[in-house]
Scaffold this active site. Structure first.
Site, PDB file in Angstrom:
ATOM      1  N   HIS A   1       0.872  -1.178   0.000  1.00 27.31           N
ATOM      2  CA  HIS A   1       0.000   0.000   0.000  1.00 27.31           C
ATOM      3  C   HIS A   1       0.915   1.236   0.000  1.00 27.31           C
ATOM      4  O   HIS A   1       2.023   1.181   0.524  1.00 27.31           O
ATOM      5  CB  HIS A   1      -0.835  -0.059   1.281  1.00 27.31           C
TER       6      HIS A   1
ATOM      7  N   ASP B   1       2.978  -4.764   8.048  1.00 28.85           N
ATOM      8  CA  ASP B   1       1.750  -3.974   7.920  1.00 28.85           C
ATOM      9  C   ASP B   1       0.574  -4.953   7.985  1.00 28.85           C
ATOM     10  O   ASP B   1       0.318  -5.691   7.041  1.00 28.85           O
ATOM     11  CB  ASP B   1       1.793  -3.216   6.579  1.00 28.85           C
TER      12      ASP B   1
ATOM     13  N   GLN C   1      -4.638  -5.333   6.715  1.00 32.96           N
ATOM     14  CA  GLN C   1      -5.606  -6.226   6.071  1.00 32.96           C
ATOM     15  C   GLN C   1      -5.626  -7.611   6.704  1.00 32.96           C
ATOM     16  O   GLN C   1      -6.482  -8.428   6.377  1.00 32.96           O
ATOM     17  CB  GLN C   1      -5.290  -6.358   4.572  1.00 32.96           C
TER      18      GLN C   1
ATOM     19  N   LYS D   1     -10.449  -0.930  10.225  1.00 29.09           N
ATOM     20  CA  LYS D   1     -10.542  -2.077   9.315  1.00 29.09           C
ATOM     21  C   LYS D   1     -10.822  -3.363  10.087  1.00 29.09           C
ATOM     22  O   LYS D   1     -10.908  -4.438   9.512  1.00 29.09           O
ATOM     23  CB  LYS D   1      -9.240  -2.215   8.518  1.00 29.09           C
TER      24      LYS D   1
ATOM     25  N   CYS E   1      -4.797   2.628  -3.623  1.00 29.31           N
ATOM     26  CA  CYS E   1      -3.561   3.120  -3.000  1.00 29.31           C
ATOM     27  C   CYS E   1      -2.425   2.127  -3.184  1.00 29.31           C
ATOM     28  O   CYS E   1      -1.588   1.952  -2.296  1.00 29.31           O
ATOM     29  CB  CYS E   1      -3.758   3.427  -1.521  1.00 29.31           C
TER      30      CYS E   1
END
Lengths: 420, 150
Positions: A137, A214, A217, A240, A378
């Site tokens: 991202h 990261d 997600q 999220k 993104c």
């Protein structure tokens, strides 16, 4: 992911998850869009909030709003207690060893910028290297480019293949003696690929390279255990993960956080201030300058509790079932190409329709009450990899059903009707 | 379905599938690029200005149906106009797509361009329709910078 996992996908969900009951927990799912029941399949952008989260936030403001860690009154005590309890919930959610390793931030983006500026930047010399992957991202690209500009370091990129899987054969060669840091997504927001983070962390650690993962997600879909992964930093966003916006978590190993300079200066992060000298608070407060997003943290705690109340195995089975069904059905639509067909995937079906721009698909789906995402997500390098300006992305959450996938497919047939 | 057809009218779809005046222009003496960072749409407008008149106009780029059709229709409408009239037309189209010119569009002078009026009910898509026109203005002004919608 091509083959359906179940022979008769129209049969009642065999995951054992009571989806109808779960859907009742999310007030927004009762609304209609242009007279049609909302089909919300843009969960990779943000998830909807269960009533438990909405109520926790509003209860805080209605009953014990106060400034945490600043005062001796009952309200402050209650607010501080709730805020720190949320930290403990976040700690157990990601399997951190110590509450002090959980820093509240605005979201994954801020977490990555914090690590980039406080941990990585001071360690970089001209010609040093930061390694990321091709599927990141923008928020896991740009902070590293800033560090490179500031220090003369170089950004190196581990590519992915046509299925959307990282080319691990190139990892050893990209982990050079100049590599000082590795940052990668646990799950790709544009492809849905679940990366073999444990294996990559092992390789990086063998080369003496610290790793940030990261998890934006991953947190809503996978069980996360930062100690099992072995990473040095892990970041995720509340919004999220069925929690509020404006709150997120940076996990960092205590000895690393301890040694890092503060990111922001201000109240809360100090022990004592004079004009001659300021001493900083202990971790995690050293990184939490200013009044924190108390309501957000409490809401995130409520979201974690909510997820904890759902049978994890049934949830995973349900999400796998919906993804498999969606992948199968979307692939069957004429002229559709799915981008991202990795073996290990969660939540996401990203695709292009021949001769139709993703934004036109998005507009038509919206008129059908289907909220999906059309754009570059993104992740422009991912779009460039596939040679497309944009894709349509359906991303599923715990409340989505196969009937909703059918609505998506009806919408795609409508696109064909209009564009002929 | 009817409201989607207001946006995706036959004329729009026709210009999307067979864009007119598409490609480079050998005789061009003005050029500008437009970019919508939200969706990645790109358009380049090539102009051949002969004194005060747009002798020839081409466009190229990649975008959604609305931006492609808007650019294609624009080239047809602008060709042969004086610069002043081209700017006036831009103003009219801008009012048309933003809904500022009332429910009946901008009047008879817009001709075929009234098909773009459907965009006004899709606020997120207004920029798709207006990007080629902003890029045209930049080309008319002789600026070399990339125009963005943001």
């Amino acid at each position: 992911m091509k083959a359906p996992r179940r022979a008769h996908p129209r049969e009642r969900s065999s995951s054992g998850l009571d989806v109808a009951r779960i859907r009742k927990d999310f007030p927004i799912l009762e609304r209609t869009i242009r007279g049609k029941p909302l089909v919300y399949i843009n969960n990779a952008a943000t998830t909807q909030k269960p009533r438990a989260v909405i109520d926790a936030v509003s209860r805080y403001y209605a009953h014990y709003n106060s400034n945490v860690h600043r005062g001796l009154d009952e309200l402050t005590e209650q607010a501080t207690e709730a805020f720190e309890t949320a930290r403990a919930k976040a700690q157990s959610f990601i399997g951190a060893a110590d509450e002090r390793e959980v820093v509240f931030v605005r979201g994954t983006t801020e977490a990555i910028n914090l690590v980039a500026q406080s941990f990585v930047r001071p360690r970089m010399r001209e010609g040093d290297e930061i390694l990321i992957t091709e599927m990141e991202h923008h928020s896991n690209i740009v902070p590293w480019q800033l560090v490179c500009e500031q220090t003369g370091a170089r950004l190196r990129v581990l590519p992915f293949d046509e299925r959307g899987e990282l080319v691990l054969e190139q990892l050893d060669q990209l982990l050079t003696p100049r590599t000082r840091f590795l940052a990668l997504a646990h799950v790709s927001n544009a492809l849905g690929t679940v990366n073999p983070v444990g294996q990559i962390v092992d390789a990086a650690r063998a080369a003496g390279v610290p790793v940030l993962v990261d998890g934006a997600q991953a947190a809503p879909h996978l069980r996360v255990d930062v100690r099992e992964l072995g990473c040095d930093f892990y970041a995720f966003s509340g919004h999220k993960t069925y929690g509020p916006t404006g709150i997120g978590v940076l996990y960092g190993r205590a000895e690393l956080l301890d040694a890092m300079p503060p990111y922001h200066g201000g109240g809360e992060m100090i022990r004592s201030v004079t004009f001659e000298r300021t001493t900083y608070h202990d971790i995690p407060y050293k990184f939490e300058a200013g009044t924190p997003n108390t309501a957000g943290a409490i809401g995130l705690g409520a979201a974690i509790d909510y997820l904890a109340g759902i049978d994890a195995a049934a949830l995973q089975a349900h999400e796998e079932e919906v993804l498999a069904y969606a992948t199968e059905k979307v692939s069957e639509v004429p002229g559709v190409r799915v981008t991202g067909t990795a073996k290990e995937k969660v939540s996401i079906v990203s695709f292009v329709m021949e001769g139709v721009h993703a934004h036109d698909v998005g507009t038509i789906l919206d008129r059908e009450g289907v909220a999906a995402r059309a754009g570059h997500h993104c992740a422009q390098p991912v779009m460039q990899h596939f040679g497309v300006p944009a894709t349509t992305r359906a991303s599923f959450g715990l409340y989505n059903t196969r009937q909703e996938v059918d609505r998506l497919i009806e919408g795609l047939h409508r696109v064909h009707e209009i564009f002929g | 379905m009817s409201d989607l057809r207001d946006l995706y009218q036959e004329l729009i779809l026709d210009h999307t599938k067979r864009p007119r005046n598409f490609g480079q222009l050998a005789t061009a003496n003005r050029k500008a690029e437009g970019f919508n960072p939200l969706c990645g749409d790109r358009v380049t407008v090539h102009l051949e200005l002969d004194g005060d008149t747009v002798r020839e106009i081409h466009f190229e780029g990649s975008g959604c149906a609305i931006s492609t059709a808007s650019a294609s229709l624009m080239t047809e409408a602008i060709k042969g106009l004086r610069v002043e009239d081209a700017r006036a037309l831009f103003e009219q189209v801008h009012k048309l797509v933003t809904g500022a010119s009332g429910p009946n569009g901008g009047g008879p002078s817009l001709g075929k361009l009234v098909v773009l009026a459907g965009v006004r009910d899709y606020p997120i898509r207004v920029k798709c329709a207006s990007l080629p026109w902003h890029t045209l203005c930049a080309a008319l002004s002789g600026g070399d910078e990339t125009v963005t919608t943001e």
